[in-house]
Design an enzyme around this catalytic site. Structure first.
Site, PDB file in Angstrom:
ATOM      1  N   ASP A   1     -19.674 -40.963 111.972  1.00 39.60           N
ATOM      2  CA  ASP A   1     -20.069 -40.186 110.795  1.00 39.60           C
ATOM      3  C   ASP A   1     -19.010 -39.126 110.486  1.00 39.60           C
ATOM      4  O   ASP A   1     -18.719 -38.271 111.323  1.00 39.60           O
ATOM      5  CB  ASP A   1     -21.414 -39.503 111.095  1.00 39.60           C
ATOM      6  CG  ASP A   1     -21.948 -38.761 109.885  1.00 39.60           C
ATOM      7  OD1 ASP A   1     -22.709 -39.369 109.114  1.00 39.60           O
ATOM      8  OD2 ASP A   1     -21.597 -37.573 109.707  1.00 39.60           O
TER       9      ASP A   1
ATOM     10  N   TYR B   1     -15.298 -32.406 106.091  1.00 39.67           N
ATOM     11  CA  TYR B   1     -14.874 -32.103 107.468  1.00 39.67           C
ATOM     12  C   TYR B   1     -13.351 -32.116 107.588  1.00 39.67           C
ATOM     13  O   TYR B   1     -12.809 -31.731 108.625  1.00 39.67           O
ATOM     14  CB  TYR B   1     -15.430 -33.122 108.477  1.00 39.67           C
ATOM     15  CG  TYR B   1     -16.916 -33.317 108.511  1.00 39.67           C
ATOM     16  CD1 TYR B   1     -17.791 -32.423 107.900  1.00 39.67           C
ATOM     17  CD2 TYR B   1     -17.474 -34.412 109.179  1.00 39.67           C
ATOM     18  CE1 TYR B   1     -19.159 -32.627 107.940  1.00 39.67           C
ATOM     19  CE2 TYR B   1     -18.836 -34.615 109.219  1.00 39.67           C
ATOM     20  CZ  TYR B   1     -19.679 -33.731 108.591  1.00 39.67           C
ATOM     21  OH  TYR B   1     -21.033 -33.949 108.643  1.00 39.67           O
TER      22      TYR B   1
ATOM     23  N   LYS C   1     -19.068 -38.738 103.162  1.00 42.89           N
ATOM     24  CA  LYS C   1     -19.946 -37.992 102.253  1.00 42.89           C
ATOM     25  C   LYS C   1     -19.173 -37.438 101.061  1.00 42.89           C
ATOM     26  O   LYS C   1     -18.025 -37.010 101.202  1.00 42.89           O
ATOM     27  CB  LYS C   1     -20.610 -36.840 103.005  1.00 42.89           C
ATOM     28  CG  LYS C   1     -21.197 -37.276 104.335  1.00 42.89           C
ATOM     29  CD  LYS C   1     -22.022 -36.230 105.020  1.00 42.89           C
ATOM     30  CE  LYS C   1     -22.460 -36.721 106.386  1.00 42.89           C
ATOM     31  NZ  LYS C   1     -21.456 -36.573 107.445  1.00 42.89           N
TER      32      LYS C   1
ATOM     33  N   HIS D   1     -23.370 -35.067 100.060  1.00 42.39           N
ATOM     34  CA  HIS D   1     -23.422 -34.188 101.235  1.00 42.39           C
ATOM     35  C   HIS D   1     -24.558 -33.157 101.180  1.00 42.39           C
ATOM     36  O   HIS D   1     -25.146 -32.808 102.196  1.00 42.39           O
ATOM     37  CB  HIS D   1     -22.067 -33.481 101.425  1.00 42.39           C
ATOM     38  CG  HIS D   1     -21.790 -33.104 102.844  1.00 42.39           C
ATOM     39  ND1 HIS D   1     -20.537 -33.104 103.387  1.00 42.39           N
ATOM     40  CD2 HIS D   1     -22.610 -32.718 103.839  1.00 42.39           C
ATOM     41  CE1 HIS D   1     -20.611 -32.727 104.655  1.00 42.39           C
ATOM     42  NE2 HIS D   1     -21.856 -32.495 104.953  1.00 42.39           N
TER      43      HIS D   1
END
Ligand code: A2P
Length: 276
Positions: A48, A53, A78, A111
């Site tokens: 994931d 990120y 996401k 997200h």
């Protein structure tokens, strides 16, 4: 078969491995590359990540270098929380795919229902526009499933009312102590699968004396109790670690917490996370 090799089936028939490897807060570059490579080495087949990120590139590199056939790994990314328009969502998906260096994605999710910088803002219209772009990407075959993250029942209701495809997944912060019952009951009713991020309460649950007692009884680590609890709730936990021993430990959850002990764990209340 070990839990690590087991799958759930999403509402469109796509299989998703029960335990995913989370990469939130793992630094892009070497740290992410090493952690994801170790996870794949030790049997995780569900990774994931997220544009937010900033580590998609390292995740993609680790997936590609693993030598494991692409179709055996379930990869999620996401759509950044501030992108709330159709064109922006299409472009963001292309960027994600460029970063990952993969031909297709297994799961692409919004997200959050609002930008992180404006939590709680009503972005109903923008969520519909972004989701419609994701529906078109889904129809093109470049993603196997689409969904949402951090969505409340009313956020999802908005999507169901104005869009065509029922989200396959809602990824939420779910761990012992936090009350997510409303969202979980709602999603179950609509056939939306729950993924649980921060299954260890970003680590803070591991000092909980009740969890430690239960862990002692089963002769496992507190982290394994936290992860097993979420499996028994029928969700997919996404634990993360940068340490090999822990990466392995978090997969060893082939024991059963009995009903009485599940009730004890259910009785723990409160969100232990300390966001910093
Ligand atoms: P580290 O990366 O140093 O191992 P969550 O998945 O709930 O967000 O929790 C992640 C945090 O928990 C990280 O700080 C991670 O630290 C730590 N962690 C992950 N697995 C374990 C484990 N098995 N035992 C102890 N700490 C763990």
């Amino acid at each position: 078969m070990k839990v690590l090799s087991q799958t759930y089936v999403l509402n469109n028939g796509v299989k998703i491995p029960k335990i995913g490897f989370g990469t939130w807060q793992i630094k892009p570059g070497d740290d992410t590359y090493k952690a994801v490579s170790l996870a794949l080495k030790h049997g995780y087949r569900h990774i994931d990540t997220a544009e937010g990120y900033q580590n998609e590139k390292s995740v993609g590199q680790a997936v590609r270098d693993s030598g494991i056939p692409r179709e055996e790994i379930f990869v999620t990314s996401k759509l950044e929380s501030h992108i709330k328009d159709y064109e922006g969502a299409l472009q963001a998906f292309d960027k994600t795919m460029d970063e990952l260096g993969l031909d297709y994605l297994d799961l692409f999710i919004i997200h959050a229902p609002w930008p992180w910088s404006e939590m709680g803002k009503d972005c109903s219209e923008g969520n519909v526009l972004a989701y419609k772009a994701m529906e078109d990407i889904y129809k093109s075959g470049r993603v196997k499933a689409i969904g949402v993250s951090n969505f409340s029942p009313s956020d999802i209701e908005n999507i169901l009312t104005h869009c065509e495809i029922v989200p396959a997944v809602n990824q939420i912060g779910y761990f012992i102590g936090i009350d997510q019952s409303k969202t979980i009951t709602y999603c179950k009713d609509k056939g939306i699968f729950i993924e649980a991020y921060s299954p260890l309460g970003i680590g803070y649950l591991l000092d909980n004396p009740v969890i430690r007692d239960v862990a002692k009884k089963y002769e496992v680590a507190p982290a394994q109790i936290c992860i097993r609890y979420l499996i028994q709730k029928g969700t997919a936990p996404l634990p993360k670690s940068t340490h090999e021993v822990r990466i392995i430990q978090n997969t060893e959850v082939d024991f059963v917490i009995n009903d009485d002990d599940m009730a004890i764990l259910d009785s723990i209340k409160g969100d232990p996370r300390r966001w910093s």
